[in-house]
Motif scaffolding. Structure first.
Motif, PDB file in Angstrom:
ATOM      1  N   ASP A  36      -6.308   4.020  -4.006  1.00  0.00           N
ATOM      2  CA  ASP A  36      -5.927   2.760  -4.646  1.00  0.00           C
ATOM      3  C   ASP A  36      -6.259   1.599  -3.712  1.00  0.00           C
ATOM      4  O   ASP A  36      -5.702   1.509  -2.621  1.00  0.00           O
ATOM      5  CB  ASP A  36      -4.431   2.793  -4.947  1.00  0.00           C
TER       6      ASP A  36
ATOM      7  N   SER B 244      -2.688   2.098 -10.819  1.00  0.00           N
ATOM      8  CA  SER B 244      -2.077   1.089 -11.670  1.00  0.00           C
ATOM      9  C   SER B 244      -1.198   0.161 -10.845  1.00  0.00           C
ATOM     10  O   SER B 244      -0.377  -0.557 -11.385  1.00  0.00           O
ATOM     11  CB  SER B 244      -1.276   1.726 -12.810  1.00  0.00           C
ATOM     12  N   SER B 245      -1.358   0.177  -9.510  1.00  0.00           N
ATOM     13  CA  SER B 245      -0.595  -0.719  -8.650  1.00  0.00           C
ATOM     14  C   SER B 245      -1.000  -2.157  -8.917  1.00  0.00           C
ATOM     15  O   SER B 245      -2.095  -2.441  -9.380  1.00  0.00           O
ATOM     16  CB  SER B 245      -0.851  -0.393  -7.173  1.00  0.00           C
ATOM     17  N   THR B 246      -0.083  -3.052  -8.614  1.00  0.00           N
ATOM     18  CA  THR B 246      -0.371  -4.473  -8.682  1.00  0.00           C
ATOM     19  C   THR B 246      -0.072  -5.067  -7.312  1.00  0.00           C
ATOM     20  O   THR B 246       0.506  -4.396  -6.456  1.00  0.00           O
ATOM     21  CB  THR B 246       0.486  -5.169  -9.763  1.00  0.00           C
TER      22      THR B 246
ATOM     23  N   GLU C 230       3.151  -4.246  -5.191  1.00  0.00           N
ATOM     24  CA  GLU C 230       3.876  -3.168  -5.872  1.00  0.00           C
ATOM     25  C   GLU C 230       3.121  -1.858  -5.715  1.00  0.00           C
ATOM     26  O   GLU C 230       1.899  -1.830  -5.805  1.00  0.00           O
ATOM     27  CB  GLU C 230       3.982  -3.546  -7.343  1.00  0.00           C
TER      28      GLU C 230
ATOM     29  N   VAL D 219       2.452   1.796  -7.268  1.00  0.00           N
ATOM     30  CA  VAL D 219       2.597   2.612  -8.472  1.00  0.00           C
ATOM     31  C   VAL D 219       1.709   3.841  -8.313  1.00  0.00           C
ATOM     32  O   VAL D 219       0.516   3.725  -8.057  1.00  0.00           O
ATOM     33  CB  VAL D 219       2.197   1.849  -9.753  1.00  0.00           C
TER      34      VAL D 219
ATOM     35  N   ASP E 105       0.836   7.593 -10.241  1.00  0.00           N
ATOM     36  CA  ASP E 105       0.964   8.430 -11.429  1.00  0.00           C
ATOM     37  C   ASP E 105       1.138   9.891 -11.003  1.00  0.00           C
ATOM     38  O   ASP E 105       0.315  10.417 -10.255  1.00  0.00           O
ATOM     39  CB  ASP E 105      -0.296   8.265 -12.286  1.00  0.00           C
TER      40      ASP E 105
ATOM     41  N   GLN F 122      11.281   2.877 -10.699  1.00  0.00           N
ATOM     42  CA  GLN F 122      10.927   3.975 -11.604  1.00  0.00           C
ATOM     43  C   GLN F 122      10.567   5.186 -10.756  1.00  0.00           C
ATOM     44  O   GLN F 122       9.775   5.101  -9.834  1.00  0.00           O
ATOM     45  CB  GLN F 122       9.731   3.606 -12.480  1.00  0.00           C
ATOM     46  N   HIS F 123      11.183   6.308 -11.059  1.00  0.00           N
ATOM     47  CA  HIS F 123      10.815   7.581 -10.442  1.00  0.00           C
ATOM     48  C   HIS F 123      11.158   8.661 -11.454  1.00  0.00           C
ATOM     49  O   HIS F 123      12.231   9.242 -11.442  1.00  0.00           O
ATOM     50  CB  HIS F 123      11.575   7.793  -9.132  1.00  0.00           C
TER      51      HIS F 123
ATOM     52  N   ALA G 224       5.738   8.559 -13.389  1.00  0.00           N
ATOM     53  CA  ALA G 224       5.258   7.677 -12.324  1.00  0.00           C
ATOM     54  C   ALA G 224       6.350   7.340 -11.325  1.00  0.00           C
ATOM     55  O   ALA G 224       7.540   7.497 -11.591  1.00  0.00           O
ATOM     56  CB  ALA G 224       4.717   6.384 -12.925  1.00  0.00           C
TER      57      ALA G 224
ATOM     58  N   ARG H  43       7.327   3.920  -9.130  1.00  0.00           N
ATOM     59  CA  ARG H  43       7.069   2.474  -9.004  1.00  0.00           C
ATOM     60  C   ARG H  43       8.036   1.920  -7.957  1.00  0.00           C
ATOM     61  O   ARG H  43       9.245   2.021  -8.101  1.00  0.00           O
ATOM     62  CB  ARG H  43       7.274   1.766 -10.331  1.00  0.00           C
TER      63      ARG H  43
ATOM     64  N   VAL I 112       8.898  -1.553  -5.685  1.00  0.00           N
ATOM     65  CA  VAL I 112       8.705  -3.007  -5.690  1.00  0.00           C
ATOM     66  C   VAL I 112       9.370  -3.596  -4.438  1.00  0.00           C
ATOM     67  O   VAL I 112      10.184  -2.941  -3.788  1.00  0.00           O
ATOM     68  CB  VAL I 112       9.279  -3.646  -6.970  1.00  0.00           C
TER      69      VAL I 112
END
Length: 101
Positions: free
Chosen positions: A22, A56-58, A61, A63, A65, A90-91, A95, A97, A99
């Protein structure tokens, strides 16, 4: 810095490999752990860098999968060893996530 730590054991290699693909994440070794951190930098405009499976990281953040890592559920839920300046939002079976905390 938003970062998470994963123990350097063979079972966690899928998590490390996906994070390493990533372009918005940096992976480095800290003792017996890998630190996965959000770089906060967008990739260059060259278009030559593959985003890799599970990207799909931003910015800022993390992320990852689960399916892209190949981890089974038991390994997936036990992969996180610690956080730095971060919190998990989120775990689940899909995924992870992380932050800024």
């Amino acid at each position: 810095m938003t970062a998470m730590f994963v123990l350097d054991v063979p079972e966690n290699r899928g998590v490390i490999e996906v994070a390493g693909q990533d372009p918005l994440l940096a992976v480095d070794e800290v003792g017996p752990y890998f630190r996965i951190s959000a770089t906060g930098e967008l990739p260059g405009d060259s278009g030559d860098e593959p985003l890799g499976a599970g990207h799909s990281s931003t910015t800022g953040e993390i992320v990852i999968d689960r399916r892209a890592t190949g981890c089974r559920h038991a390994v997936w839920y036990s992969a996180i060893a610690g956080l730095q300046g971060a919190r998990i939002v989120q775990h689940d079976k899909n995924a992870l996530r992380v932050v800024p905390g």
